[in-house]
Motif scaffolding. Structure first.
Motif, PDB file in Angstrom:
ATOM      1  N   PRO A 111       0.822  -1.216   0.000  1.00  0.00           N
ATOM      2  CA  PRO A 111       0.000   0.000   0.000  1.00  0.00           C
ATOM      3  C   PRO A 111       0.854   1.263   0.000  1.00  0.00           C
ATOM      4  N   GLN A 112       1.956   1.193   0.720  1.00  0.00           N
ATOM      5  CA  GLN A 112       2.844   2.341   0.794  1.00  0.00           C
ATOM      6  C   GLN A 112       3.383   2.699  -0.597  1.00  0.00           C
ATOM      7  N   GLU A 113       3.785   1.661  -1.307  1.00  0.00           N
ATOM      8  CA  GLU A 113       4.328   1.900  -2.640  1.00  0.00           C
ATOM      9  C   GLU A 113       3.242   2.375  -3.575  1.00  0.00           C
ATOM     10  N   GLN A 114       2.041   1.839  -3.357  1.00  0.00           N
ATOM     11  CA  GLN A 114       0.945   2.235  -4.234  1.00  0.00           C
ATOM     12  C   GLN A 114       0.653   3.715  -4.080  1.00  0.00           C
ATOM     13  N   GLU A 115       0.719   4.164  -2.836  1.00  0.00           N
ATOM     14  CA  GLU A 115       0.487   5.580  -2.577  1.00  0.00           C
ATOM     15  C   GLU A 115       1.497   6.437  -3.325  1.00  0.00           C
ATOM     16  N   ARG A 116       2.738   6.020  -3.212  1.00  0.00           N
ATOM     17  CA  ARG A 116       3.795   6.784  -3.847  1.00  0.00           C
ATOM     18  C   ARG A 116       3.727   6.651  -5.372  1.00  0.00           C
ATOM     19  N   GLY A 117       3.188   5.475  -5.799  1.00  0.00           N
ATOM     20  CA  GLY A 117       3.056   5.238  -7.232  1.00  0.00           C
ATOM     21  C   GLY A 117       4.391   4.926  -7.862  1.00  0.00           C
ATOM     22  N   ILE A 118       4.604   3.642  -8.155  1.00  0.00           N
ATOM     23  CA  ILE A 118       5.868   3.312  -8.808  1.00  0.00           C
ATOM     24  C   ILE A 118       5.650   3.345 -10.303  1.00  0.00           C
ATOM     25  N   THR A 119       6.084   4.403 -10.904  1.00  0.00           N
ATOM     26  CA  THR A 119       5.991   4.477 -12.360  1.00  0.00           C
ATOM     27  C   THR A 119       7.348   4.885 -12.886  1.00  0.00           C
ATOM     28  N   ILE A 120       7.527   4.638 -14.151  1.00  0.00           N
ATOM     29  CA  ILE A 120       8.782   5.018 -14.768  1.00  0.00           C
ATOM     30  C   ILE A 120       8.711   6.502 -15.098  1.00  0.00           C
ATOM     31  N   THR A 121       9.471   7.289 -14.396  1.00  0.00           N
ATOM     32  CA  THR A 121       9.451   8.720 -14.677  1.00  0.00           C
ATOM     33  C   THR A 121      10.782   9.182 -15.248  1.00  0.00           C
ATOM     34  N   SER A 122      11.770   8.307 -15.235  1.00  0.00           N
ATOM     35  CA  SER A 122      13.045   8.720 -15.809  1.00  0.00           C
ATOM     36  C   SER A 122      13.243   8.025 -17.155  1.00  0.00           C
ATOM     37  N   ALA A 123      14.216   8.467 -17.905  1.00  0.00           N
ATOM     38  CA  ALA A 123      14.431   7.918 -19.245  1.00  0.00           C
ATOM     39  C   ALA A 123      14.890   6.466 -19.184  1.00  0.00           C
ATOM     40  N   VAL A 124      15.455   6.097 -18.028  1.00  0.00           N
ATOM     41  CA  VAL A 124      15.822   4.696 -17.833  1.00  0.00           C
ATOM     42  C   VAL A 124      15.676   4.367 -16.352  1.00  0.00           C
ATOM     43  N   THR A 125      15.157   3.174 -16.079  1.00  0.00           N
ATOM     44  CA  THR A 125      14.994   2.748 -14.694  1.00  0.00           C
ATOM     45  C   THR A 125      15.687   1.405 -14.523  1.00  0.00           C
ATOM     46  N   THR A 126      16.506   1.313 -13.490  1.00  0.00           N
ATOM     47  CA  THR A 126      17.253   0.079 -13.267  1.00  0.00           C
ATOM     48  C   THR A 126      16.533  -0.796 -12.252  1.00  0.00           C
ATOM     49  N   CYS A 127      16.421  -2.084 -12.552  1.00  0.00           N
ATOM     50  CA  CYS A 127      15.903  -3.012 -11.540  1.00  0.00           C
ATOM     51  C   CYS A 127      16.717  -4.300 -11.597  1.00  0.00           C
ATOM     52  N   ASN A 128      16.625  -5.070 -10.550  1.00  0.00           N
ATOM     53  CA  ASN A 128      17.414  -6.292 -10.471  1.00  0.00           C
ATOM     54  C   ASN A 128      16.511  -7.504 -10.445  1.00  0.00           C
ATOM     55  N   TRP A 129      16.910  -8.505 -11.191  1.00  0.00           N
ATOM     56  CA  TRP A 129      16.152  -9.759 -11.228  1.00  0.00           C
ATOM     57  C   TRP A 129      17.159 -10.891 -11.161  1.00  0.00           C
ATOM     58  N   GLY A 130      17.133 -11.663 -10.082  1.00  0.00           N
ATOM     59  CA  GLY A 130      18.162 -12.679  -9.876  1.00  0.00           C
ATOM     60  C   GLY A 130      19.510 -11.995  -9.842  1.00  0.00           C
ATOM     61  N   ASN A 131      20.444 -12.529 -10.608  1.00  0.00           N
ATOM     62  CA  ASN A 131      21.777 -11.930 -10.676  1.00  0.00           C
ATOM     63  C   ASN A 131      21.867 -10.844 -11.731  1.00  0.00           C
ATOM     64  N   SER A 132      20.776 -10.601 -12.424  1.00  0.00           N
ATOM     65  CA  SER A 132      20.850  -9.697 -13.565  1.00  0.00           C
ATOM     66  C   SER A 132      20.390  -8.299 -13.219  1.00  0.00           C
ATOM     67  N   GLU A 133      20.947  -7.360 -13.969  1.00  0.00           N
ATOM     68  CA  GLU A 133      20.549  -5.968 -13.804  1.00  0.00           C
ATOM     69  C   GLU A 133      19.832  -5.556 -15.085  1.00  0.00           C
ATOM     70  N   ILE A 134      18.572  -5.176 -14.929  1.00  0.00           N
ATOM     71  CA  ILE A 134      17.777  -4.821 -16.102  1.00  0.00           C
ATOM     72  C   ILE A 134      17.594  -3.310 -16.140  1.00  0.00           C
ATOM     73  N   HIS A 135      17.973  -2.703 -17.252  1.00  0.00           N
ATOM     74  CA  HIS A 135      17.730  -1.272 -17.432  1.00  0.00           C
ATOM     75  C   HIS A 135      16.537  -1.131 -18.367  1.00  0.00           C
ATOM     76  N   ILE A 136      15.466  -0.545 -17.863  1.00  0.00           N
ATOM     77  CA  ILE A 136      14.290  -0.358 -18.712  1.00  0.00           C
ATOM     78  C   ILE A 136      14.336   1.048 -19.299  1.00  0.00           C
ATOM     79  N   ILE A 137      14.485   1.103 -20.588  1.00  0.00           N
ATOM     80  CA  ILE A 137      14.569   2.393 -21.273  1.00  0.00           C
ATOM     81  C   ILE A 137      13.168   2.803 -21.685  1.00  0.00           C
ATOM     82  N   ASP A 138      12.785   3.997 -21.288  1.00  0.00           N
ATOM     83  CA  ASP A 138      11.439   4.450 -21.592  1.00  0.00           C
ATOM     84  C   ASP A 138      11.302   4.711 -23.089  1.00  0.00           C
ATOM     85  N   THR A 139      10.310   4.079 -23.693  1.00  0.00           N
ATOM     86  CA  THR A 139      10.067   4.327 -25.116  1.00  0.00           C
ATOM     87  C   THR A 139       8.715   5.007 -25.239  1.00  0.00           C
TER      88      THR A 139
END
Ligand code: GDP
Length: 410
Positions: free
Chosen positions: A54-82
């Protein structure tokens, strides 16, 4: 300090879709699950998931930067906003240049719509490997096989369903993973953060085996080793299959297709696994091309920290009153506080800060290297399309080709 991460574990991806297909919802769920996600059976603290949501929902996790980094397992995923709209074709093309792979989101009811078709063809033009996610499997009229048929009719790369839905519309319960021959279901109480692999029920077995055969046939068509085993009736291991599908995806011959419903929290984590399993790391993509700024001689840079620095400024944004320049680093390394040479402007500027942007925090880096996508503060003169490089080994990265925007029929 060593470079931020090992190259082979980086994925630079974009998420593209026709407007309304669910790109925003899918992106938000990705950020949520990569922030906090558990497979059932792992050691976990269920309360933490519940408290956090709920806390995160309030803050709203959306992509607001041109690229957002997240981690999945050992990998680092950079999501580039298109950009999601076809009117911004030039921007789509620009972002396609700096990413290495894409996730194309389709609506299970609408199927292949004009914008997704346009962007798909653009990605093909740059040879960008793709995976596809058929979203909204819960909606009335959802039809996975119809979407696959539409993809077959309109695209040259071949869709490869690696999952089939377990039920459709209001009866959509989860997915069958054809590679591991397991059913995947999601726990609604955890908003889908917890999910489980289980055995395929007897009554579904014949259908699963038939679909799996089709998948194997399609892989055998494009992979000689798999073909030999398949035709010889030999068992093909999960690992061999994953490798062959990865190879065919990187060669833009096959496009693994998955399904789910982002809104109802089903299907997202396997997409993240597929990003890691099937989409390229910066090491897997061809060397970036450019020319010497003076002699105009052609040259290339391979994706390595040992090569001279070459980076492309692909987006400039204002952020809390400060200018952030987003760079894709193709080769070499850069340090915070260092003077960087802009070969396009023939000027040096100090990179006062290097930042990695996450969904809810920004991380200051001392150093960034090949394959990274970073936001840089302090580059006052740098504009979109400029090349930042080693002054002693200058390069101008391939100039952007611009295309007339395609007007959507929708
Ligand atoms: P975008 O325009 O591609 O970014 O799409 P959005 O993520 O904003 O979604 C468009 C609409 O579809 C919103 O009203 C979402 O709540 C809804 N939506 C997204 N995913 C699903 C889904 O899996 N099932 C259903 N029924 N609706 C969805």
């Amino acid at each position: 300090m060593p470079p931020a991460s090992k190259l082979s574990r980086i994925r630079n991806i974009g998420i593209i879709a026709h407007i309304d297909a669910g790109k925003t919802t899918v992106s938000e769920r990705i950020l949520y699950y990569t922030g906090k996600s558990y497979k059932i059976g792992e050691v976990h603290d269920g309360e933490a998931v519940m408290d956090w949501m709920p806390q995160e929902q309030e803050r709203g996790i959306t992509i607001t930067s041109a690229v957002t980094t997240c981690n999945w397992g050992n990998s680092e995923i950079h999501i580039i906003d298109t950009p999601g709209h076809v009117d911004f074709t030039i921007e789509v093309e620009r972002s396609l240049r700096v990413l290495d792979g894409v996730v194309v989101v389709f609506c299970a009811v609408g199927g292949v719509e004009p914008q997704s078709e346009t962007v798909w063809h653009q990605a093909d033009k740059y040879g960008v490997p793709k995976i596809a996610f058929v979203n909204k499997m819960d909606r009335v009229g959802a039809d996975f096989s119809r979407v696959i048929e539409m993809m077959r009719e309109r695209f040259s790369s071949i869709p490869l369903p690696v999952q089939i839905p377990w039920g459709q519309e209001e009866k959509f319960r989860g997915v069958v993973d054809l590679i591991s021959r397991k059913i995947i279901t999601w726990d609604e109480g955890s908003k889908g953060a917890k999910y489980e692999f289980s055995e395929i029920p007897e009554d579904l077995m014949a259908e699963v085996e038939a679909q799996r055969e089709k998948m194997l046939e399609a892989v055998a068509e494009v992979d000689d080793e798999i073909a030999e085993k398949y035709l010889g009736g030999e068992e093909i291991s999960e690992k061999e299959l994953l490798q062959a599908i990865r190879k065919a995806t990187l060669a833009v011959k096959l496009v693994p297709v998955m399904c789910g419903t982002a809104l109802k929290n089903k299907g997202i984590q396997p997409v993240l696994d597929a990003v890691v399993n099937f989409l390229p790391s910066p090491e897997d993509v061809p060397p970036v091309r450019g020319v010497h700024p003076v002699t105009k001689e052609e040259s290339t840079r391979i994706s390595s920290n040992k090569e001279p620095l070459a980076a492309l400024a692909f987006k400039v944004m204002q952020d809390e009153g400060r200018k952030l320049t987003y760079l894709r680093i193709y080769s070499g390394q850069m340090k915070a506080g260092e003077e960087l040479y802009n070969a396009s402007k023939t000027k040096k500027e100090k990179a006062s800060r290097l930042l990695k942007m996450h969904a809810n925090k920004r991380e200051r880096l001392e150093m960034a290297g090949a394959g990274d996508i970073v936001a840089v503060m302090g580059l006052k003169e740098t504009t979109t399309g400029d090349t930042i490089c080693d002054e002693a080994n200058p390069i101008l990265l391939e100039s952007m080709e611009f295309y007339e925007p395609v007007i959507s029929q929708a």
